[in-house]
Design an enzyme around this catalytic site. Structure first.
Site, PDB file in Angstrom:
ATOM      1  N   GLN A  96       0.828  -1.205   0.000  1.00  0.00           N
ATOM      2  CA  GLN A  96       0.000   0.000   0.000  1.00  0.00           C
ATOM      3  C   GLN A  96       0.865   1.259   0.000  1.00  0.00           C
ATOM      4  O   GLN A  96       1.907   1.315   0.661  1.00  0.00           O
ATOM      5  CB  GLN A  96      -0.917  -0.001   1.219  1.00  0.00           C
ATOM      6  CG  GLN A  96      -2.072  -0.967   1.072  1.00  0.00           C
ATOM      7  CD  GLN A  96      -3.071  -0.866   2.206  1.00  0.00           C
ATOM      8  OE1 GLN A  96      -3.268  -1.817   2.948  1.00  0.00           O
ATOM      9  NE2 GLN A  96      -3.716   0.270   2.331  1.00  0.00           N
ATOM     10  N   SER A 117       4.896  -6.030   2.670  1.00  0.00           N
ATOM     11  CA  SER A 117       3.564  -6.100   3.267  1.00  0.00           C
ATOM     12  C   SER A 117       2.590  -6.805   2.325  1.00  0.00           C
ATOM     13  O   SER A 117       2.758  -7.980   2.016  1.00  0.00           O
ATOM     14  CB  SER A 117       3.098  -4.693   3.657  1.00  0.00           C
ATOM     15  OG  SER A 117       1.910  -4.752   4.430  1.00  0.00           O
ATOM     16  N   LEU A 118       1.575  -6.100   1.835  1.00  0.00           N
ATOM     17  CA  LEU A 118       0.620  -6.689   0.899  1.00  0.00           C
ATOM     18  C   LEU A 118       1.332  -7.374  -0.269  1.00  0.00           C
ATOM     19  O   LEU A 118       0.864  -8.401  -0.779  1.00  0.00           O
ATOM     20  CB  LEU A 118      -0.323  -5.586   0.399  1.00  0.00           C
ATOM     21  CG  LEU A 118      -1.431  -5.858  -0.613  1.00  0.00           C
ATOM     22  CD1 LEU A 118      -0.940  -5.886  -2.047  1.00  0.00           C
ATOM     23  CD2 LEU A 118      -2.207  -7.136  -0.315  1.00  0.00           C
ATOM     24  N   ARG A 131      -8.480  -9.272   4.248  1.00  0.00           N
ATOM     25  CA  ARG A 131      -7.390  -8.707   5.054  1.00  0.00           C
ATOM     26  C   ARG A 131      -7.590  -7.212   5.244  1.00  0.00           C
ATOM     27  O   ARG A 131      -7.454  -6.677   6.351  1.00  0.00           O
ATOM     28  CB  ARG A 131      -6.053  -8.994   4.373  1.00  0.00           C
ATOM     29  CG  ARG A 131      -4.802  -8.477   5.099  1.00  0.00           C
ATOM     30  CD  ARG A 131      -3.572  -8.885   4.284  1.00  0.00           C
ATOM     31  NE  ARG A 131      -2.310  -8.500   4.903  1.00  0.00           N
ATOM     32  CZ  ARG A 131      -1.637  -7.391   4.630  1.00  0.00           C
ATOM     33  NH1 ARG A 131      -2.129  -6.502   3.765  1.00  0.00           N
ATOM     34  NH2 ARG A 131      -0.472  -7.147   5.216  1.00  0.00           N
ATOM     35  N   HIS A 144       0.978  -3.264  10.925  1.00  0.00           N
ATOM     36  CA  HIS A 144       2.225  -3.838  11.434  1.00  0.00           C
ATOM     37  C   HIS A 144       2.548  -3.395  12.860  1.00  0.00           C
ATOM     38  O   HIS A 144       3.714  -3.302  13.244  1.00  0.00           O
ATOM     39  CB  HIS A 144       3.381  -3.536  10.465  1.00  0.00           C
ATOM     40  CG  HIS A 144       3.092  -4.010   9.077  1.00  0.00           C
ATOM     41  ND1 HIS A 144       3.003  -5.342   8.760  1.00  0.00           N
ATOM     42  CD2 HIS A 144       2.816  -3.335   7.937  1.00  0.00           C
ATOM     43  CE1 HIS A 144       2.699  -5.456   7.481  1.00  0.00           C
ATOM     44  NE2 HIS A 144       2.578  -4.260   6.961  1.00  0.00           N
ATOM     45  N   GLN A 161       2.726 -11.337  10.061  1.00  0.00           N
ATOM     46  CA  GLN A 161       3.080 -10.148   9.299  1.00  0.00           C
ATOM     47  C   GLN A 161       2.205  -8.951   9.660  1.00  0.00           C
ATOM     48  O   GLN A 161       2.655  -7.815   9.712  1.00  0.00           O
ATOM     49  CB  GLN A 161       2.954 -10.471   7.808  1.00  0.00           C
ATOM     50  CG  GLN A 161       3.290  -9.330   6.878  1.00  0.00           C
ATOM     51  CD  GLN A 161       2.387  -9.316   5.658  1.00  0.00           C
ATOM     52  OE1 GLN A 161       1.175  -9.243   5.776  1.00  0.00           O
ATOM     53  NE2 GLN A 161       2.981  -9.379   4.497  1.00  0.00           N
TER      54      GLN A 161
END
Length: 321
Positions: free
Chosen positions: A10, A91-92, A116, A204, A253
């Site tokens: 993102q 991340s994503l 998610r 996170h 994560q």
């Protein structure tokens, strides 16, 4: 010459992303149409025309970026692009990497990352969470500023390092008031810049543990196979092959920091000499250049026909050198 593919998370989305690539290759639209069938709305229309506020909503951003990364990967492979020695994501982007490594089926991944995004947004009340970028401080100083800020608030106040993006760039996340205090503490320690980011989900951080457990339940019903390509996770900068292990990583994560600096150094230390960002924007390419400046490394990005052609040429020349 060994090369790696890295997939963005993102922050890399923008209205109009992949427009030029879509005009040149029908693969892009076909991939977005496949995702739209899962989502029940026109994802390409959203990505190409907005509105921006809707594209930036977490539950819409995540499927859009996953699809953009997979579409770009498919264009690369259709043009004869070689398989990378290793894949990873920020991340994503880890989900995108796993799709391209044939560990996770694309349609299942689209539904999974929408879920998610939904559980992340629902994990904290609107306006109560925040993230901020701290520039120009050592990692340990940022972590110290977070501890000071957490101690200066109510019992249980949360602010933590969330993304170790490159030397001198750390993103923090937590409760809004605690993040504001951490910005002040970082400035007192000599940060060059410390600014709030335009997001309300404290990704996170430990505030995402509830969302992570909901994701665990959803992941238990999703098929995962051993990756066909080497997969390095940004959770721990390690190589992972077992589906059960990868499921656990994808849960951890969500409430653990992204260790991007360590991950890129792992790639380079294992012999990778080219790192190619696959998807919209050049956010990771900029970070990667700051992480490692040694001679002989090349950092590329795939996001339009010209950059795709340049990367194809570079990898072919390297393999025939």
């Amino acid at each position: 010459m060994a090369f790696a593919f890295v997939f963005p998370g993102q922050g890399s989305q923008s209205v109009g992303m992949l427009g030029a690539l879509a005009a040149a290759d029908a693969t892009v639209r076909a991939t977005f149409d496949e995702a739209s069938a899962v989502l029940g709305y026109d994802l390409w229309k959203l990505a190409s025309a907005g509105p921006e506020e809707e594209l930036n909503a977490t539950a819409r951003t995540q499927p859009a970026l996953l699809t953009a990364g997979v579409a770009t990967w498919r264009c690369w492979r259709a043009r004869g692009g070689a398989e990378p020695a290793v894949v990873c994501g920020h991340s994503l982007g880890e989900f995108t990497a796993l799709v391209c490594a044939e560990s996770l089926e694309f349609r299942a991944a689209v539904a999974l990352v929408r879920f998610r995004g939904e559980v992340m947004q629902e994990a904290v009340p609107a306006g109560s969470g925040a993230m901020a970028a701290i520039l120009g401080l050592e990692d340990a100083e940022v972590e110290a500023a977070c501890r000071e800020a957490a101690a200066g608030g109510d019992a249980g106040s949360v602010v933590e390092a969330a993304n170790f993006n490159s030397p001198g760039q750390v993103v923090i996340a937590g409760e809004s008031a605690a993040v504001a205090r951490a910005i002040d503490a970082a400035r007192r320690r000599g940060a060059k810049r410390a600014v709030m980011l335009p997001v309300s989900v404290p990704s996170h951080s430990t505030l995402m543990r509830g969302a992570a457990e909901r994701l665990r339940g959803r992941l238990s019903a999703v098929g995962l196979k051993a990756p066909r390509l080497r997969y390095v996770s940004a959770v721990d900068a390690g190589t992972h092959t077992e589906p059960a292990d990868i499921r656990d990583l994808l849960v951890r994560q969500l409430s653990s920091p992204v260790r991007w600096t360590d991950t890129v150094r792992t790639l380079i230390d294992s012999g990778v000499e080219e790192i190619i960002e696959c998807g919209p924007g050049r956010v990771l390419t900029g970070l990667n250049r700051r992480i490692e400046r040694r001679a002989g490394l090349e950092f590329l990005a795939l996001e339009d026909p010209a950059s795709l052609e340049a990367a194809l040429t570079a990898t072919r020349e390297d393999n025939h050198a």
